[in-house]
Design a protein around this motif. Sequence first.
Motif, PDB file in Angstrom:
ATOM      1  N   VAL A 331       0.838  -1.202   0.000  1.00  0.00           N
ATOM      2  CA  VAL A 331       0.000   0.000   0.000  1.00  0.00           C
ATOM      3  C   VAL A 331       0.874   1.253   0.000  1.00  0.00           C
ATOM      4  CG1 VAL A 331      -1.667   1.331   1.340  1.00  0.00           C
ATOM      5  CG2 VAL A 331      -1.956  -1.134   1.094  1.00  0.00           C
ATOM      6  N   GLN A 332       1.965   1.238   0.750  1.00  0.00           N
ATOM      7  CA  GLN A 332       2.856   2.394   0.765  1.00  0.00           C
ATOM      8  C   GLN A 332       3.432   2.644  -0.623  1.00  0.00           C
ATOM      9  OE1 GLN A 332       4.088   4.095   4.204  1.00  0.00           O
ATOM     10  NE2 GLN A 332       3.689   5.478   2.514  1.00  0.00           N
ATOM     11  N   THR A 333       3.801   1.582  -1.336  1.00  0.00           N
ATOM     12  CA  THR A 333       4.313   1.716  -2.689  1.00  0.00           C
ATOM     13  C   THR A 333       3.220   2.216  -3.630  1.00  0.00           C
ATOM     14  OG1 THR A 333       5.857  -0.104  -2.271  1.00  0.00           O
ATOM     15  CG2 THR A 333       5.477   0.497  -4.563  1.00  0.00           C
ATOM     16  N   ARG A 334       1.996   1.722  -3.442  1.00  0.00           N
ATOM     17  CA  ARG A 334       0.868   2.185  -4.252  1.00  0.00           C
ATOM     18  C   ARG A 334       0.683   3.693  -4.101  1.00  0.00           C
ATOM     19  NH1 ARG A 334      -2.634   2.026  -8.497  1.00  0.00           N
ATOM     20  NH2 ARG A 334      -4.763   2.593  -7.901  1.00  0.00           N
ATOM     21  N   LEU A 335       0.824   4.196  -2.887  1.00  0.00           N
ATOM     22  CA  LEU A 335       0.682   5.632  -2.665  1.00  0.00           C
ATOM     23  C   LEU A 335       1.740   6.427  -3.424  1.00  0.00           C
ATOM     24  CD1 LEU A 335      -0.359   6.156   1.051  1.00  0.00           C
ATOM     25  CD2 LEU A 335      -1.472   7.077  -0.977  1.00  0.00           C
ATOM     26  N   MET A 336       2.948   5.904  -3.481  1.00  0.00           N
ATOM     27  CA  MET A 336       3.993   6.587  -4.228  1.00  0.00           C
ATOM     28  C   MET A 336       3.620   6.706  -5.698  1.00  0.00           C
ATOM     29  SD  MET A 336       7.406   4.826  -2.644  1.00  0.00           S
ATOM     30  CE  MET A 336       7.624   4.656  -0.868  1.00  0.00           C
ATOM     31  N   ASP A 337       2.896   5.715  -6.207  1.00  0.00           N
ATOM     32  CA  ASP A 337       2.528   5.708  -7.616  1.00  0.00           C
ATOM     33  C   ASP A 337       1.385   6.662  -7.931  1.00  0.00           C
ATOM     34  OD1 ASP A 337       4.451   3.798  -8.118  1.00  0.00           O
ATOM     35  OD2 ASP A 337       3.075   2.107  -7.976  1.00  0.00           O
ATOM     36  N   VAL A 338       0.484   6.874  -6.971  1.00  0.00           N
ATOM     37  CA  VAL A 338      -0.714   7.670  -7.261  1.00  0.00           C
ATOM     38  C   VAL A 338      -0.634   9.092  -6.722  1.00  0.00           C
ATOM     39  CG1 VAL A 338      -2.151   5.609  -7.308  1.00  0.00           C
ATOM     40  CG2 VAL A 338      -1.967   6.910  -5.181  1.00  0.00           C
ATOM     41  N   ALA A 339       0.398   9.398  -5.902  1.00  0.00           N
ATOM     42  CA  ALA A 339       0.454  10.717  -5.265  1.00  0.00           C
ATOM     43  C   ALA A 339       1.049  11.795  -6.155  1.00  0.00           C
ATOM     44  CB  ALA A 339       1.245  10.637  -3.967  1.00  0.00           C
ATOM     45  N   GLY A 340       1.625  11.417  -7.285  1.00  0.00           N
ATOM     46  CA  GLY A 340       2.206  12.403  -8.175  1.00  0.00           C
ATOM     47  C   GLY A 340       3.358  13.132  -7.531  1.00  0.00           C
ATOM     48  N   ASP A 341       3.312  14.473  -7.559  1.00  0.00           N
ATOM     49  CA  ASP A 341       4.430  15.269  -7.034  1.00  0.00           C
ATOM     50  C   ASP A 341       4.197  15.721  -5.593  1.00  0.00           C
ATOM     51  OD1 ASP A 341       2.418  17.036  -7.458  1.00  0.00           O
ATOM     52  OD2 ASP A 341       3.462  18.256  -8.953  1.00  0.00           O
ATOM     53  N   ALA A 342       3.262  15.067  -4.893  1.00  0.00           N
ATOM     54  CA  ALA A 342       3.005  15.393  -3.483  1.00  0.00           C
ATOM     55  C   ALA A 342       3.176  14.141  -2.630  1.00  0.00           C
ATOM     56  CB  ALA A 342       1.597  15.961  -3.322  1.00  0.00           C
ATOM     57  N   GLN A 343       4.290  13.458  -2.827  1.00  0.00           N
ATOM     58  CA  GLN A 343       4.475  12.155  -2.212  1.00  0.00           C
ATOM     59  C   GLN A 343       4.693  12.224  -0.705  1.00  0.00           C
ATOM     60  OE1 GLN A 343       7.267   9.605  -4.138  1.00  0.00           O
ATOM     61  NE2 GLN A 343       6.159   9.613  -6.065  1.00  0.00           N
ATOM     62  N   THR A 344       5.316  13.280  -0.210  1.00  0.00           N
ATOM     63  CA  THR A 344       5.572  13.351   1.229  1.00  0.00           C
ATOM     64  C   THR A 344       4.266  13.383   2.014  1.00  0.00           C
ATOM     65  OG1 THR A 344       7.645  14.538   0.826  1.00  0.00           O
ATOM     66  CG2 THR A 344       6.728  14.633   3.046  1.00  0.00           C
ATOM     67  N   MET A 345       3.323  14.206   1.589  1.00  0.00           N
ATOM     68  CA  MET A 345       2.028  14.272   2.250  1.00  0.00           C
ATOM     69  C   MET A 345       1.320  12.924   2.204  1.00  0.00           C
ATOM     70  SD  MET A 345      -0.528  15.814   3.752  1.00  0.00           S
ATOM     71  CE  MET A 345      -0.409  17.593   3.572  1.00  0.00           C
ATOM     72  N   ALA A 346       1.281  12.300   1.024  1.00  0.00           N
ATOM     73  CA  ALA A 346       0.568  11.033   0.885  1.00  0.00           C
ATOM     74  C   ALA A 346       1.222   9.931   1.707  1.00  0.00           C
ATOM     75  CB  ALA A 346       0.509  10.632  -0.591  1.00  0.00           C
ATOM     76  N   ALA A 347       2.549   9.830   1.605  1.00  0.00           N
ATOM     77  CA  ALA A 347       3.247   8.761   2.313  1.00  0.00           C
ATOM     78  C   ALA A 347       3.148   8.930   3.823  1.00  0.00           C
ATOM     79  CB  ALA A 347       4.711   8.714   1.876  1.00  0.00           C
ATOM     80  N   ALA A 348       3.270  10.177   4.294  1.00  0.00           N
ATOM     81  CA  ALA A 348       3.194  10.410   5.737  1.00  0.00           C
ATOM     82  C   ALA A 348       1.796  10.145   6.270  1.00  0.00           C
ATOM     83  CB  ALA A 348       3.613  11.844   6.054  1.00  0.00           C
ATOM     84  N   SER A 349       0.784  10.521   5.497  1.00  0.00           N
ATOM     85  CA  SER A 349      -0.591  10.355   5.947  1.00  0.00           C
ATOM     86  C   SER A 349      -1.022   8.900   5.971  1.00  0.00           C
ATOM     87  CB  SER A 349      -1.528  11.161   5.046  1.00  0.00           C
ATOM     88  OG  SER A 349      -1.230  12.536   5.122  1.00  0.00           O
ATOM     89  N   MET A 350      -0.235   8.027   5.350  1.00  0.00           N
ATOM     90  CA  MET A 350      -0.567   6.609   5.346  1.00  0.00           C
ATOM     91  C   MET A 350      -0.713   6.085   6.771  1.00  0.00           C
ATOM     92  SD  MET A 350      -1.135   4.188   3.233  1.00  0.00           S
ATOM     93  CE  MET A 350      -1.956   2.805   3.953  1.00  0.00           C
ATOM     94  N   HIS A 351       0.130   6.553   7.665  1.00  0.00           N
ATOM     95  CA  HIS A 351       0.076   6.046   9.032  1.00  0.00           C
ATOM     96  C   HIS A 351      -1.047   6.681   9.835  1.00  0.00           C
ATOM     97  CE1 HIS A 351       3.538   3.331   8.946  1.00  0.00           C
ATOM     98  NE2 HIS A 351       3.879   4.100   7.945  1.00  0.00           N
ATOM     99  N   SER A 352      -1.577   7.780   9.343  1.00  0.00           N
ATOM    100  CA  SER A 352      -2.825   8.274   9.910  1.00  0.00           C
ATOM    101  C   SER A 352      -3.934   7.275   9.614  1.00  0.00           C
ATOM    102  CB  SER A 352      -3.176   9.642   9.313  1.00  0.00           C
ATOM    103  OG  SER A 352      -2.253  10.630   9.695  1.00  0.00           O
ATOM    104  N   ALA A 353      -3.918   6.744   8.387  1.00  0.00           N
ATOM    105  CA  ALA A 353      -4.924   5.738   8.014  1.00  0.00           C
ATOM    106  C   ALA A 353      -4.788   4.497   8.892  1.00  0.00           C
ATOM    107  CB  ALA A 353      -4.770   5.362   6.538  1.00  0.00           C
TER     108      ALA A 353
END
Length: 407
Positions: A331-353
């Motif tokens: 799932v973390q890798t999936r987020l890297m693929d779909v977050a575009g150029d805002a990967q830090t926000m998406a990857a960090a928020s993963m642990h909020s989920a």
Amino acid sequence: MTDAALEHATTGDAEHLTVTPRLATLILLALAVGSFGIGTGEFAIMGLLPDIAAGLGVDVPVAGHLISAYALGVVVGAPAIAMLAARLSRRTLLLFLMLAFAIGNLASAVAPDMTTLTVVRFVSGLPHGAYFGVAALVAASIAAPGKRARAVGRVMLGLTVATFVGTPLTAWFGQQLGWRALFVLVGVIGTLAVAMFWLTLPQDKVHADMSARRELGALMRLQVWLTFAFAAVGFGGMFAVFSYIAATATVVAGLPADFVPVILAIFGAGMIVGNLLGSWLADRALLTTIGGMLAFNIMVLVVFALTAQYPVSLCVCVFFIGSGVALAPAVQTRLMDVAGDAQTMAAASMHSAFNIANAAGAWLGGLAISAGYGYASTGWVGAALGVAGLAVFLLSCATEQASRNKG
């Protein structure tokens, strides 16, 4: 730093670093040590709640608010830090996050009362999600082609080892030396990680266009939200069972209380195996791994609900429920693929989920138990959450394919 980066190629919102194999190994080890410290600090407190309650003169349920305060810090801190620290390099941000975590735990060790400790635990949780998100991005940036998920998995390995070794060992030290020793030890581990980051992490450059507004752009992407959704719902099933596994083992399966640490160790062993296997599979077929693991988790949770009264079956199911963490690197890798150029926000928020999954799973499992369905019913709750998570994942795949067809 004798094995400094050999070449730099800018990709996306930050540098991709090509480093020597030796330096890559050291970086992943340092990141895993940080993960180990955070995982130990998050879970070990659960085994020492009675000691903390007695030491502070409060009831155990009141002491449980310390766990909630930390989880709330994770949920709030991940997106907030990703946005506010958009202009920092990943090396600088990781140093800051781990230093804040170490100081927070050392401050917890000297907190004089329940109110102070609750506030400090909230603050200690703030770096958690951002750390794992940024660490995953750093790991992916130094990974060889086709090995991103395995690099992310090695970072997460520190967290899974914490559940198997760090949590029971630190809890034992806390019982022998007093509960404050738990926070001292975790603070020392955090300080060690800071030193390792300083010695191993190469300096990366921040993309000129990086900004808080750009990071917030991750929240405008449908696939990011759908990934958050199936992660929060899908992982909720694991937490619905794990939150009550001690009572299930003793009340339903009739195992002695002394066997509960063994059950927890079995769960931790499953997490280690699942993390290693899941990251390996994700590098080969990312979406297939996510869908397959969601379906596998549903099956295991159903078997758990039907056979929890049998000790051997309970142990086997607990192992496989723990192995459901195989979803994490995928799932973390999936987020890297779909977050575009805002990967830090998406990857960090993963642990909020993940922490939302923790809270929701425990709450829904508790509702089933309170309604009189018994501890084994948490398996049915988990399976239902798994079905919902799988449905959201399939929706994610369908909408992505429709978007491609239109393009």
